[in-house]
Design an enzyme around this catalytic site. Structure first.
Site: not given
Ligand code: FNR
Ligand code: LAC
Length: 364
Positions: A36, A118, A141, A168, A237, A259, A261, A264, A292
């Site tokens: 995850y 978050s 969100y 986001t 975001k 970003s 994300h 993801r 980011d």
């Molecule tokens: C995230 N990210 C994310 N973004 C957001 O807006 N809400 C969230 O709840 C989450 N949850 C989340 C969980 C996990 C496990 C990861 C790895 C990422 C995205 C996060 O805010 C961010 O954009 C990225 O993680 C930036 O990239 P790096 O620094 O992980 O490479």
């Molecule tokens: C994620 C969601 C929680 O990237 O934003 O897992």
């Protein structure tokens, strides 16, 4: 799903860079949770691209510059910060460490670093340790069908002392998370999104196009609505298109976060770094910008700032630090990155963040 082994009480002497925390972290995190945390969407092109984008830029060293009074301070949408590194919002800290978000908040505060909590955090905003000098921001969100719930949530985080909102908007649906699926990851009870209690449930559906599901997707109207109900700065975001950057400004956002994300969501998306120059052109200095994705070195922070960002956020490295060594691990990750940025600034002859510009970059 709980941590595989307890976090270390002492940081090993050979842990000197963010990649050292990443190397050790899987020893502390259950394999499904690691899938995850570490994974991206689909074939993970966007995830890899986030790292690759930084390798395409070199920094031209500058010699013998006057550096007296050098510092990394900045003002970001009215907030004074000691340095330009923030903790990105990430869900699931309690899967990684029993103190979860509390440990992250403590580690971030020790390094005067804003934490973006978050809305999927497992710890309530009211239960976090508060520290003057380390602002707490809240990420949420939006949903087109839940305004009264969202207004209550905004009032709650305002009352708890959040000083900015991050909305986001790049994930109205979850990305295609094949790595999670293969690992059999299911969010455990420990990642219950406590701030979302009372939100109308999402319709059970197999299709992103189910009209009941589409009815939940926010639009620019919802951004304007959020802007109208709070005085807090609103950051959008997930921006990757110059057109959306312009719309964000028109909708009244106070800043944008460029970003993908963490790779993801849309796997074919560009990295934030690649999207940045055109976005900077489109907003012409009228909005502050955070970037980011893939920032692992002080030189990466430098490069992002040189391309126009005001600040950066880091996601996974904070979670690696949390897994390996709890709050001190989080603080250490931030300390390393900040120190590396200072070294890069000295070697490139930049006494302040404002001196970091594109003229110092060379494309490989
Ligand atoms: C995230 N990210 C994310 N973004 C957001 O807006 N809400 C969230 O709840 C989450 N949850 C989340 C969980 C996990 C496990 C990861 C790895 C990422 C995205 C996060 O805010 C961010 O954009 C990225 O993680 C930036 O990239 P790096 O620094 O992980 O490479
Ligand atoms: C994620 C969601 C929680 O990237 O934003 O897992």
């Amino acid at each position: 799903m709980s941590p595989l082994r307890p976090a270390l009480q002492e940081i090993p002497a050979d842990v000197v860079a963010l990649c050292d925390y990443e190397r050790l972290a899987p020893e502390f995190i259950a394999p499904q949770a690691w899938a995850y945390l570490a994974g991206g969407s689909a074939d993970e092109h966007a995830l890899r691209e986030n790292l690759a984008a930084f390798t395409r830029w070199q920094i031209e060293p500058r010699l013998l510059a006057e550096l007296r009074g050098a510092h990394t301070r900045l003002t970001l949408a009215g907030t004074e910060l000691a340095h330009p590194i923030l903790v990105a919002p990430t869900a699931g800290h309690l899967m990684i460490h029993p103190d979860g978000e509390k440990a992250v908040a403590l580690g971030a505060a020790a390094m005067q670093t804003p934490l973006v909590l978050s809305c999927h955090a497992g710890t309530a905003i009211e239960d976090l340790p508060r520290h003057p000098g380390a602002p707490l921001w809240f990420q949420l969100y939006l949903r087109a069908d839940a305004r009264s719930f969202l207004e209550t949530l905004v009032r709650r985080v305002e009352a708890a002392g959040a000083t900015a909102l991050v909305v986001t908007v790049d994930a109205p649906v979850k990305g295609i998370r094949n790595r999670e699926q293969r690992a059999g990851f299911k969010a455990p009870a420990s990642v219950v999104a406590v701030h979302m209690a009372g939100a109308p449930p999402f319709p059970e559906t197999q299709s992103a196009f189910d009209p009941r599901f589409i009815a939940t997707f926010p639009t620019w109207d919802d951004i304007r609505w959020l802007r109208s109900i709070t005085r807090l700065p609103v950051w959008l975001k997930g921006v990757l298109s110059p057109l959306d950057a312009v719309l964000a400004r028109e909708a009244g956002c106070d800043g944008i976060i460029v970003s993908n994300h963490g790779g993801r969501t849309l796997d074919a998306a560009p990295s934030a770094l690649e999207a940045l120059p055109r976005i900077m052109d489109s907003i012409d200095g009228l909005l502050p910008v955070i970037v980011d994705g893939g920032i692992r070195r002080g030189t990466d922070v430098f490069t992002a700032l040189a391309l126009g960002a005001d600040a950066v956020m880091i996601g996974r490295p904070v979670l690696h630090g949390l897994a390996v060594a709890g709050a001190p691990g989080v603080a250490h990750v931030l300390k390393i990155l900040r120190s590396e940025l200072e070294v890069a600034m000295v070697l490139a002859g930049c006494p302040t963040l404002a001196d970091i510009g594109t003229t110092l970059l060379k494309q490989r």
